[in-house]
Scaffold this active site. Sequence first.
Site, PDB file in Angstrom:
ATOM      1  N   HIS A 206       0.800  -1.231   0.000  1.00 23.91           N
ATOM      2  CA  HIS A 206       0.000   0.000   0.000  1.00 23.91           C
ATOM      3  C   HIS A 206       0.831   1.279   0.000  1.00 23.91           C
ATOM      4  CE1 HIS A 206       1.014  -0.184   4.254  1.00 23.91           C
ATOM      5  NE2 HIS A 206       0.678   1.084   4.346  1.00 23.91           N
TER       6      HIS A 206
HETATM    7  C1  UD1 Z   1      -1.685   5.431   6.427  1.00 21.72           C
HETATM    8  C2  UD1 Z   1      -0.307   5.884   6.928  1.00 21.72           C
HETATM    9  C3  UD1 Z   1       0.703   4.773   6.709  1.00 21.72           C
HETATM   10  C4  UD1 Z   1       0.228   3.471   7.317  1.00 21.72           C
HETATM   11  C5  UD1 Z   1      -1.151   3.132   6.778  1.00 21.72           C
HETATM   12  C6  UD1 Z   1      -1.684   1.864   7.385  1.00 21.72           C
HETATM   13  C7  UD1 Z   1       0.131   8.307   6.660  1.00 21.72           C
HETATM   14  C8  UD1 Z   1       0.939   9.300   5.932  1.00 21.72           C
HETATM   15  N1  UD1 Z   1       0.176   7.052   6.186  1.00 21.72           N
HETATM   16  O1  UD1 Z   1      -1.563   5.257   5.033  1.00 21.72           O
HETATM   17  O2  UD1 Z   1       1.905   5.145   7.325  1.00 21.72           O
HETATM   18  O3  UD1 Z   1       1.131   2.450   6.970  1.00 21.72           O
HETATM   19  O4  UD1 Z   1      -2.044   4.219   7.080  1.00 21.72           O
HETATM   20  O5  UD1 Z   1      -2.802   1.402   6.693  1.00 21.72           O
HETATM   21  O6  UD1 Z   1      -0.496   8.643   7.639  1.00 21.72           O
HETATM   22  N2  UD1 Z   1      -9.210   4.863   2.669  1.00 21.72           N
HETATM   23  C9  UD1 Z   1     -10.436   4.239   2.715  1.00 21.72           C
HETATM   24  N3  UD1 Z   1     -10.927   3.854   3.915  1.00 21.72           N
HETATM   25  C10 UD1 Z   1     -10.255   4.069   5.078  1.00 21.72           C
HETATM   26  C11 UD1 Z   1      -9.000   4.717   5.032  1.00 21.72           C
HETATM   27  C12 UD1 Z   1      -8.487   5.089   3.821  1.00 21.72           C
HETATM   28  O7  UD1 Z   1     -11.058   4.018   1.691  1.00 21.72           O
HETATM   29  O8  UD1 Z   1     -10.776   3.686   6.159  1.00 21.72           O
HETATM   30  C13 UD1 Z   1      -8.631   5.243   1.366  1.00 21.72           C
HETATM   31  C14 UD1 Z   1      -8.898   6.664   0.984  1.00 21.72           C
HETATM   32  O9  UD1 Z   1      -9.200   6.681  -0.349  1.00 21.72           O
HETATM   33  C15 UD1 Z   1      -7.567   7.353   1.212  1.00 21.72           C
HETATM   34  C16 UD1 Z   1      -6.557   6.241   1.034  1.00 21.72           C
HETATM   35  O10 UD1 Z   1      -7.223   5.056   1.431  1.00 21.72           O
HETATM   36  O11 UD1 Z   1      -7.368   8.390   0.318  1.00 21.72           O
HETATM   37  C17 UD1 Z   1      -5.314   6.432   1.859  1.00 21.72           C
HETATM   38  O12 UD1 Z   1      -5.611   6.664   3.240  1.00 21.72           O
HETATM   39  P1  UD1 Z   1      -4.622   7.566   4.152  1.00 21.72           P
HETATM   40  O13 UD1 Z   1      -5.128   7.575   5.529  1.00 21.72           O
HETATM   41  O14 UD1 Z   1      -4.363   8.847   3.494  1.00 21.72           O
HETATM   42  O15 UD1 Z   1      -3.239   6.811   4.103  1.00 21.72           O
HETATM   43  P2  UD1 Z   1      -2.843   5.266   4.076  1.00 21.72           P
HETATM   44  O16 UD1 Z   1      -2.355   4.906   2.737  1.00 21.72           O
HETATM   45  O17 UD1 Z   1      -3.929   4.417   4.665  1.00 21.72           O
END
Ligand code: UD1
Length: 362
Positions: A206
């Site tokens: 991811h």
């Molecule tokens: C975040 C952390 C990363 C960690 C990861 C664990 C940062 C910079 N990154 O990354 O260090 O390893 O979490 O999973 O904080 N989304 C959903 N549902 C959710 C959450 C996210 O659909 O419940 C989707 C959204 O489209 C979002 C994308 O996932 O834009 C990324 O989510 P985000 O929280 O920005 O970062 P992660 O890639 O999850």
Amino acid sequence: MKTVLHVVGARPNFVKAAPVLAAGARHGLRQVLVHTGQHYDDAMSEVFFRQLELPAPDINLGVGSGSHGAQTGALLSALESVILDQRPALVVVYGDINSTLAAALAAAKLQIPVAHVEAGLRSFDETMPEEINRRLTDALARLLFATSPEAVGHLAREGVPADRIHLVGNPMIDTLLAKLDNLDPHPFRSAHGLGPDDSYVMVTMHRPVNVDQPEAAARVVSVLRSVAARVPVFFPVHPRGRANLEEVGIGGVAGVTVLEPLGYVDFLSAVRGAALVITDSGGLQEETTILGVPCLTMRTTTERPITISHGTNRLVGIEDVPGVAAAVLDGSVTAPDERPPLWDGRAGVRIAAVIERFVNRP
Ligand code: UD1
């Protein structure tokens, strides 16, 4: 009574906070749990609260997704209000996500001391958002809880006074050891038609570098295609990379089963039975080390080198993954026997003891 405010936001935070909150409760601390809502889907959030017996958050900020600046800004503003309202004696933050940095910054600006759980990890790769978050959080923290001697060394070299640094072990491993008896790979095997001796590979991927661009996602798919030619591959897909991976055909690769994100117990049960894990996760490098499952980390750096020196992890460039995977599946690669010091299930207890002394200091 003084308040300790714990801030969590995303999957790996929940796993690290559970043992600290439990040990803090045994010390009789007044604890307030804030969930920022950085992760919000049931499969990314609630399932962890249920399975890890985490208390329901006292406050849920529902901040959700966004660009780094927008997300961190929204977190900073929302957390500042909470801290002003709660007036805690200490704010405890976990890991290296955007919620971690925002909470540390909001607290420090309000002159509230910050404790950082999992301090001192360094990948020295500043293209990773997590590396920026960790460095800045450590710079703001008053109590720095380290999982490994290397982390203590990084902090000392950066000039952090020794009396702020506590080598306590690894709370993510506390949770793993507490749940070990529940981690049974058999239901996963039967659900996917695998016998008790069949080998399989678990994959997670991811990081922005591996999934945000279609070209990178296509390379991931091509590597998994070649591994799956030999053994079944299972890939619970994080929502971040799903669209790009689907676009480049992950759904149609023979031998690769694409799954929804799994809850804690289901995921680690499946990992426990795997012959090999291929990942770009941070925490999974540590969990496979304790489970004794070989792990190939598809990155050029790791902030967790102890999982290589004392565990089952190795860093593998993307083009080398099929060859190294084959060598591991042939049994020609072994891991060191020694486990990291203090990864013994008692990190949360050590952290809570330091927190209790700190908030009740004269
Ligand atoms: C975040 C952390 C990363 C960690 C990861 C664990 C940062 C910079 N990154 O990354 O260090 O390893 O979490 O999973 O904080 N989304 C959903 N549902 C959710 C959450 C996210 O659909 O419940 C989707 C959204 O489209 C979002 C994308 O996932 O834009 C990324 O989510 P985000 O929280 O920005 O970062 P992660 O890639 O999850």
